[in-house]
Design an enzyme around this catalytic site. Structure first.
Site, PDB file in Angstrom:
ATOM      1  N   ASP A  97      -4.251   9.003  -1.464  1.00 19.39           N
ATOM      2  CA  ASP A  97      -4.156   9.621  -2.780  1.00 19.39           C
ATOM      3  C   ASP A  97      -3.182  10.784  -2.670  1.00 19.39           C
ATOM      4  O   ASP A  97      -3.201  11.518  -1.673  1.00 19.39           O
ATOM      5  CB  ASP A  97      -5.507  10.205  -3.215  1.00 19.39           C
ATOM      6  CG  ASP A  97      -6.517   9.152  -3.639  1.00 19.39           C
ATOM      7  OD1 ASP A  97      -6.234   7.952  -3.480  1.00 19.39           O
ATOM      8  OD2 ASP A  97      -7.588   9.539  -4.132  1.00 19.39           O
ATOM      9  N   HIS A 154      -5.016   5.061   4.946  1.00 20.21           N
ATOM     10  CA  HIS A 154      -5.223   3.621   5.075  1.00 20.21           C
ATOM     11  C   HIS A 154      -3.894   2.908   5.300  1.00 20.21           C
ATOM     12  O   HIS A 154      -2.821   3.451   5.034  1.00 20.21           O
ATOM     13  CB  HIS A 154      -5.904   3.081   3.815  1.00 20.21           C
ATOM     14  CG  HIS A 154      -7.283   3.632   3.595  1.00 20.21           C
ATOM     15  ND1 HIS A 154      -8.422   2.864   3.685  1.00 20.21           N
ATOM     16  CD2 HIS A 154      -7.709   4.890   3.292  1.00 20.21           C
ATOM     17  CE1 HIS A 154      -9.494   3.611   3.441  1.00 20.21           C
ATOM     18  NE2 HIS A 154      -9.078   4.849   3.196  1.00 20.21           N
ATOM     19  N   SER A 257      -2.647  17.660   3.662  1.00 19.09           N
ATOM     20  CA  SER A 257      -1.293  17.723   4.178  1.00 19.09           C
ATOM     21  C   SER A 257      -0.409  16.683   3.505  1.00 19.09           C
ATOM     22  O   SER A 257      -0.535  16.430   2.317  1.00 19.09           O
ATOM     23  CB  SER A 257      -1.291  17.566   5.694  1.00 19.09           C
ATOM     24  OG  SER A 257      -0.071  17.990   6.227  1.00 19.09           O
TER      25      SER A 257
END
Length: 287
Positions: A97, A154, A257
């Site tokens: 995200d 992911h 980050s």
């Protein structure tokens, strides 16, 4: 948290100047221990601040009660409910995200860091000429994770891990405004480079650390550090090389980050209008 107007103001310039002078690694080590404290009132205070300040959507979380987590770090790296991040059935999926700050073609060895600012692919990959040569004239996408975001990483494509590299460095903020103020920011900060073989050729994910990022960890190795504070490399061959399917969890940031995705020339074609968009893990970002 910065607004969508990323033009650096005096406050941003002052904060960046202070980061140049402050003991970045000492502050981050302090945050590492603070984030793992299981002292009830302290971890609840930190969680309450982030949930309120950044409007975190806890309805997506597997455990919806933010105060049920044993530590702030457990809350920050929380798992999501199954199905809340649908996985694209074609193309390359976003690994995280976040907001796509920059994306596009790598111009031989040059990547865009921010408007009017470029940096070296060779420097980003810790001076590894062979690795850099695989991605020259390829494509990249830089995705910034804000405090409200899901912080697990992911796989964008099916792939087999071939190499992991830990690169020590600075710990500047990686916000979009800081990217306009610190030359070569992503090639200066501490980072972990993950190199995979995929059906579309080599793919690299660069996990960039930042101030107050307590650590980065992977599902096969745990926390990634260097035994001697220098560059550290791990290679994976044969049956011992971990293989992951697209969408499978591979790593996480202990605090927020940036992730940079690198693909070889002609491997993928980034979707139109990607720069400036907020994306969700599993969403299609390239054909």
């Amino acid at each position: 948290m910065n607004t969508d107007d990323t033009t650096p103001g005096w406050g941003d310039r002052l904060n960046t100047a202070l980061l140049r002078m402050l003991p970045q690694h000492l502050l981050s080590r302090g945050m590492y221990h603070l984030a793992r404290s299981e002292t009830g009132w302290l971890k609840d205070l930190l969680i309450r601040y982030v949930v309120t300040r950044y409007d975190v959507d806890m309805q997506e979380a597997l455990v919806e009660d933010p105060y049920a987590y044993p530590s702030f770090n457990a809350f920050f790296t929380r798992a999501l409910k199954p199905g809340v991040r649908p996985l694209t059935q074609e193309g390359m999926a976003s690994p995280v995200d976040g907001k796509v700050s920059q994306a596009g073609r790598i111009r031989h060895d040059r990547l865009i860091q921010a408007k009017g600012h470029e940096y070296s692919l060779y420097a980003l990959l810790a001076g590894d000429g062979f690795m850099a040569s695989q991605f020259e004239s390829g494509t990249f996408a830089t995705i910034y994770l804000a405090p409200r975001d899901y912080h697990r990483i992911h796989m964008p494509l099916d792939g087999t891990l071939r190499e992991m590299v830990f690169v020590p460095g600075d710990l500047f903020s990686v916000s979009e405004t800081t990217a306009e103020l610190v030359p070569g920011l992503f090639a200066r900060n501490e980072r972990v480079i993950l190199l995979f073989d995929t059906d579309r050729g080599p793919m690299a994910l660069v996990l960039v650390g930042a101030i107050f990022v307590g650590s980065m960890e992977t599902v096969w190795h745990g926390e990634v550090r260097s035994p001697d504070d220098g560059i550290a490399r791990w290679t994976y061959e044969g049956d011992g090389a971990p293989h992951f399917s697209r969408g499978e969890e591979i790593a996480r940031f202990n605090m927020g980050s940036t992730v940079i995705v690198l693909n070889t020339q002609h491997a993928v074609d980034p979707v139109n209008g990607l720069v400036g968009r907020r994306v969700r893990m599993g969403e299609k970002i390239a054909d």
